[in-house]
Write a protein that holds these residues in place. Structure first.
Motif, PDB file in Angstrom:
ATOM      1  N   ILE A  94       0.840  -1.197   0.000  1.00 25.08           N
ATOM      2  CA  ILE A  94       0.000   0.000   0.000  1.00 25.08           C
ATOM      3  C   ILE A  94       0.872   1.242   0.000  1.00 25.08           C
ATOM      4  N   THR A  95       0.686   2.093  -1.013  1.00 22.90           N
ATOM      5  CA  THR A  95       1.420   3.352  -1.106  1.00 22.90           C
ATOM      6  C   THR A  95       0.427   4.479  -1.331  1.00 22.90           C
ATOM      7  N   SER A  96       0.918   5.718  -1.238  1.00 22.82           N
ATOM      8  CA  SER A  96       0.048   6.866  -1.473  1.00 22.82           C
ATOM      9  C   SER A  96       0.793   7.922  -2.259  1.00 22.82           C
ATOM     10  N   ASP A  97       0.052   8.738  -2.961  1.00 23.75           N
ATOM     11  CA  ASP A  97       0.616   9.823  -3.751  1.00 23.75           C
ATOM     12  C   ASP A  97      -0.359  10.990  -3.670  1.00 23.75           C
ATOM     13  N   THR A  98       0.106  12.212  -3.893  1.00 24.04           N
ATOM     14  CA  THR A  98      -0.745  13.403  -3.800  1.00 24.04           C
ATOM     15  C   THR A  98      -0.697  14.167  -5.104  1.00 24.04           C
ATOM     16  N   GLU A  99      -1.866  14.554  -5.560  1.00 21.93           N
ATOM     17  CA  GLU A  99      -1.986  15.340  -6.793  1.00 21.93           C
ATOM     18  C   GLU A  99      -2.856  16.549  -6.508  1.00 21.93           C
ATOM     19  N   GLY A 100      -2.363  17.758  -6.757  1.00 17.02           N
ATOM     20  CA  GLY A 100      -3.095  18.977  -6.411  1.00 17.02           C
ATOM     21  C   GLY A 100      -3.941  19.490  -7.556  1.00 17.02           C
ATOM     22  N   TYR A 101      -5.048  20.126  -7.215  1.00 10.94           N
ATOM     23  CA  TYR A 101      -5.869  20.792  -8.213  1.00 10.94           C
ATOM     24  C   TYR A 101      -6.727  21.829  -7.508  1.00 10.94           C
ATOM     25  N   VAL A 102      -7.437  22.635  -8.271  1.00  9.13           N
ATOM     26  CA  VAL A 102      -8.220  23.733  -7.708  1.00  9.13           C
ATOM     27  C   VAL A 102      -9.672  23.557  -8.083  1.00  9.13           C
ATOM     28  N   THR A 103     -10.561  23.810  -7.155  1.00  4.32           N
ATOM     29  CA  THR A 103     -11.987  23.837  -7.440  1.00  4.32           C
ATOM     30  C   THR A 103     -12.604  24.983  -6.669  1.00  4.32           C
ATOM     31  N   LYS A 104     -13.880  25.287  -6.951  1.00  9.30           N
ATOM     32  CA  LYS A 104     -14.493  26.469  -6.368  1.00  9.30           C
ATOM     33  C   LYS A 104     -14.802  26.323  -4.887  1.00  9.30           C
ATOM     34  N   ALA A 105     -14.780  25.112  -4.373  1.00  6.26           N
ATOM     35  CA  ALA A 105     -15.072  24.917  -2.957  1.00  6.26           C
ATOM     36  C   ALA A 105     -14.032  23.988  -2.363  1.00  6.26           C
ATOM     37  N   THR A 106     -13.867  24.060  -1.073  1.00 11.86           N
ATOM     38  CA  THR A 106     -12.874  23.245  -0.395  1.00 11.86           C
ATOM     39  C   THR A 106     -13.537  22.055   0.262  1.00 11.86           C
ATOM     40  N   LEU A 107     -13.174  20.862  -0.184  1.00 10.87           N
ATOM     41  CA  LEU A 107     -13.683  19.654   0.439  1.00 10.87           C
ATOM     42  C   LEU A 107     -12.709  19.202   1.516  1.00 10.87           C
ATOM     43  N   PRO A 108     -13.223  18.687   2.619  1.00  3.32           N
ATOM     44  CA  PRO A 108     -12.304  18.156   3.634  1.00  3.32           C
ATOM     45  C   PRO A 108     -11.536  16.971   3.073  1.00  3.32           C
ATOM     46  N   ASP A 109     -10.239  16.879   3.418  1.00  5.23           N
ATOM     47  CA  ASP A 109      -9.439  15.748   2.960  1.00  5.23           C
ATOM     48  C   ASP A 109      -9.960  14.457   3.593  1.00  5.23           C
ATOM     49  N   PRO A 110     -10.205  13.433   2.788  1.00  4.20           N
ATOM     50  CA  PRO A 110     -10.719  12.182   3.358  1.00  4.20           C
ATOM     51  C   PRO A 110      -9.649  11.462   4.172  1.00  4.20           C
ATOM     52  N   ASP A 111     -10.069  10.864   5.278  1.00  6.76           N
ATOM     53  CA  ASP A 111      -9.174  10.047   6.093  1.00  6.76           C
ATOM     54  C   ASP A 111      -9.307   8.607   5.624  1.00  6.76           C
ATOM     55  N   ILE A 112      -8.420   8.217   4.724  1.00  8.31           N
ATOM     56  CA  ILE A 112      -8.526   6.894   4.115  1.00  8.31           C
ATOM     57  C   ILE A 112      -8.391   5.778   5.136  1.00  8.31           C
ATOM     58  N   ASN A 113      -7.699   6.041   6.237  1.00  5.75           N
ATOM     59  CA  ASN A 113      -7.497   4.995   7.245  1.00  5.75           C
ATOM     60  C   ASN A 113      -8.806   4.540   7.867  1.00  5.75           C
ATOM     61  N   GLY A 114      -9.817   5.399   7.849  1.00  2.00           N
ATOM     62  CA  GLY A 114     -11.105   5.028   8.428  1.00  2.00           C
ATOM     63  C   GLY A 114     -12.061   4.394   7.443  1.00  2.00           C
ATOM     64  N   PHE A 115     -11.667   4.288   6.171  1.00  2.00           N
ATOM     65  CA  PHE A 115     -12.547   3.710   5.165  1.00  2.00           C
ATOM     66  C   PHE A 115     -12.800   2.227   5.463  1.00  2.00           C
ATOM     67  N   ASP A 116     -14.012   1.773   5.126  1.00  2.00           N
ATOM     68  CA  ASP A 116     -14.381   0.373   5.313  1.00  2.00           C
ATOM     69  C   ASP A 116     -14.102  -0.405   4.028  1.00  2.00           C
ATOM     70  N   ILE A 117     -13.445  -1.542   4.147  1.00  2.00           N
ATOM     71  CA  ILE A 117     -13.139  -2.411   3.019  1.00  2.00           C
ATOM     72  C   ILE A 117     -13.745  -3.780   3.286  1.00  2.00           C
ATOM     73  N   THR A 118     -14.489  -4.294   2.315  1.00  2.00           N
ATOM     74  CA  THR A 118     -15.108  -5.611   2.439  1.00  2.00           C
ATOM     75  C   THR A 118     -14.767  -6.438   1.205  1.00  2.00           C
ATOM     76  N   VAL A 119     -14.335  -7.671   1.413  1.00  2.00           N
ATOM     77  CA  VAL A 119     -14.087  -8.613   0.323  1.00  2.00           C
ATOM     78  C   VAL A 119     -15.017  -9.798   0.525  1.00  2.00           C
ATOM     79  N   THR A 120     -15.842 -10.092  -0.480  1.00  2.00           N
ATOM     80  CA  THR A 120     -16.783 -11.213  -0.393  1.00  2.00           C
ATOM     81  C   THR A 120     -16.646 -12.085  -1.630  1.00  2.00           C
ATOM     82  N   LYS A 121     -16.865 -13.361  -1.445  1.00  2.00           N
ATOM     83  CA  LYS A 121     -16.876 -14.275  -2.585  1.00  2.00           C
ATOM     84  C   LYS A 121     -18.286 -14.367  -3.121  1.00  2.00           C
ATOM     85  N   ASN A 122     -18.433 -14.154  -4.423  1.00  2.00           N
ATOM     86  CA  ASN A 122     -19.754 -14.195  -5.038  1.00  2.00           C
ATOM     87  C   ASN A 122     -20.350 -15.600  -4.881  1.00  2.00           C
ATOM     88  N   GLY A 123     -21.583 -15.651  -4.430  1.00  2.00           N
ATOM     89  CA  GLY A 123     -22.227 -16.927  -4.179  1.00  2.00           C
ATOM     90  C   GLY A 123     -22.043 -17.436  -2.769  1.00  2.00           C
TER      91      GLY A 123
END
Length: 414
Positions: free
Chosen positions: A37-66
């Motif tokens: 697992i690695t990370s990289d940062t890419e900057g850009y500009v938009t009209k509003a500022t979104l809070p930076d997501p905390d990827i460490n808190g994201f939920d990941i689920t792996v399921t086998k189909n069926g």
């Protein structure tokens, strides 16, 4: 604002001693999946500022189909190695906070199927994008200087958030699940002489939209090469609310009807184009059903129609791709999620759509047209659109005097 890229590089190796079935039968076995697992940062500009997501808190689920396998982790706890049996799996990633209405809460999500096949390597690319909508306000100096107090109430079927001066100064953004928005602007002048209220309905909505409410007032199987990208770009959509009634206009003496030039002049009737939908006078978002016999827009243009286009917007890429094949290349913007149907000047569109929609001489030079979408809209369901997705057809008419009118007509899949 930052866009954060999280790459999960995975390598599958076949575990020795795997059980194999007879020739001609499907192989079975386990694959060892390792993650870097690695990370990289890419900057850009938009009209509003979104809070930076905390990827460490994201939920990941792996399921086998069926069935047979299902595991969940927080991103920070995601293991570096997994042993998976051969088969088809689904990996799903989502941000943990998913309130339907909340301040400063973009909701991210993505999912992808992948296969674990003994002796083969597959690549999976995941890109998590915002699944809800953002709303911000953009008051002018005139608006702020003229009003001593004001509120902008934004309401959907899921809940309500209220912007006031404190919220504005804090730079907060409102987030809503995709739904029609009802905006009410209330305010009072500094001297207390005027109290105003304006309303705005926003029904042209989709995931990742950024609705900017402009406020103004008059002066006074292998799992290999898995890449997870968090993309918080949004589609900016400006919504204007112009608050009238703040100018102090002196009242002149009423003219004497007996004097030359006295009395009131009768204004000339308007000749601008109009659109009406008898079955849906408010042009509210309409569910897609089969059949749809009441989607007829009556267009009136006393000065005669000289231009008529329909902007087709849909999150269903297969449907947009099909519509794009019906127009000339200059009107194909399918990569941006929309296509322009020029039903007078685009010979390709006129020829292909002539049996489904009024085109060419059936529109050009006319003073009135019955424009029906009843045959086109039900086709969307044939492309398995996401439930609740919004599909918009924006009708644009121009007359011989250069007067124009634009009217969005939106539909929702059930």
């Amino acid at each position: 604002m930052k866009k954060t890229l999280f790459a999960i590089a995975a390598l599958l190796s076949v575990v020795t001693g795997c059980k194999k079935s007879n020739i001609g039968m499907e192989e079975e076995g386990f694959g060892t999946v390792s993650f870097n697992i690695t990370s990289d940062t890419e900057g850009y500009v938009t009209k509003a500022t979104l809070p930076d997501p905390d990827i460490n808190g994201f939920d990941i689920t792996v399921t086998k189909n069926g069935g047979g396998y299902a595991e969940s982790w927080k991103y920070s706890e995601f293991p570096s190695v997994l042993d998976l049996s051969s088969g088809t799996y689904t990996i799903a990633v989502s941000s943990p906070d998913k309130k339907p209405v909340a301040w400063d809460q973009p909701v991210y999500g993505c999912s992808q199927e992948f296969s674990v096949v003994v002796g083969k390597v597959s690549n999976v690319d995941l890109k998590c994008t915002i699944t809800n909508m953002m709303v911000t306000i953009n008051p002018t100096d005139n608006f702020l200087n003229e009003l001593s107090s004001w509120e902008v109430t934004v309401k959907s079927s899921d809940g309500t958030l209220v912007f006031d001066r404190t919220v504005y100064d804090e730079g907060k953004a409102a987030f809503f699940n995709v739904a029609t928005l009802n905006v009410v602007v209330k305010g009072e002048r500094y001297d207390g002489s005027d109290v105003i209220e304006q309303t705005l309905i926003i029904d042209d909505v989709a995931a990742r939209d950024h609705h900017i409410i402009n406020l103004d007032a008059k002066t006074t199987g292998s799992l290999g090469g898995l890449e997870l990208t968090v993309d918080n770009t949004v589609n900016d959509k400006n919504q204007d609310v112009n608050v009238p009634g703040f100018e102090e206009i002196p009242i002149e003496d009423e003219p004497d009807p007996d004097e030359p030039g006295g009395g009131e002049d009768t204004p000339d009737p308007s000749t601008a184009p109009t659109m009406t939908w008898a079955a849906n006078p408010d042009f509210s978002v309409t569910p897609i059903t089969e059949p749809m016999s009441d989607v007829t827009i009556n267009i009136s243009a006393p000065e005669t129609i000289t231009g008529f286009t329909v902007k087709v917007e849909s999150p269903t890429t297969e449907f947009i791709g099909t519509v794009a094949a019906m127009v000339s290349p200059e009107n194909n913007h399918s990569e941006d999620g929309y296509v322009i149907l020029d039903l007078i000047n685009d010979e390709t569109a006129v020829t292909i759509l002539g049996e489904m929609l009024p085109t060419g001489d059936a529109i050009n030079g006319k003073t009135s047209v019955e424009f029906s979408l009843s045959a086109l809209v039900p086709l969307i369901n044939g492309f398995t659109p996401d439930s609740g997705s919004i599909h918009t057809f924006t009708l644009n008419v121009t007359d011989a005097k250069g007067q124009s009118l634009s009217q969005p007509v939106s539909f929702r899949t059930e």
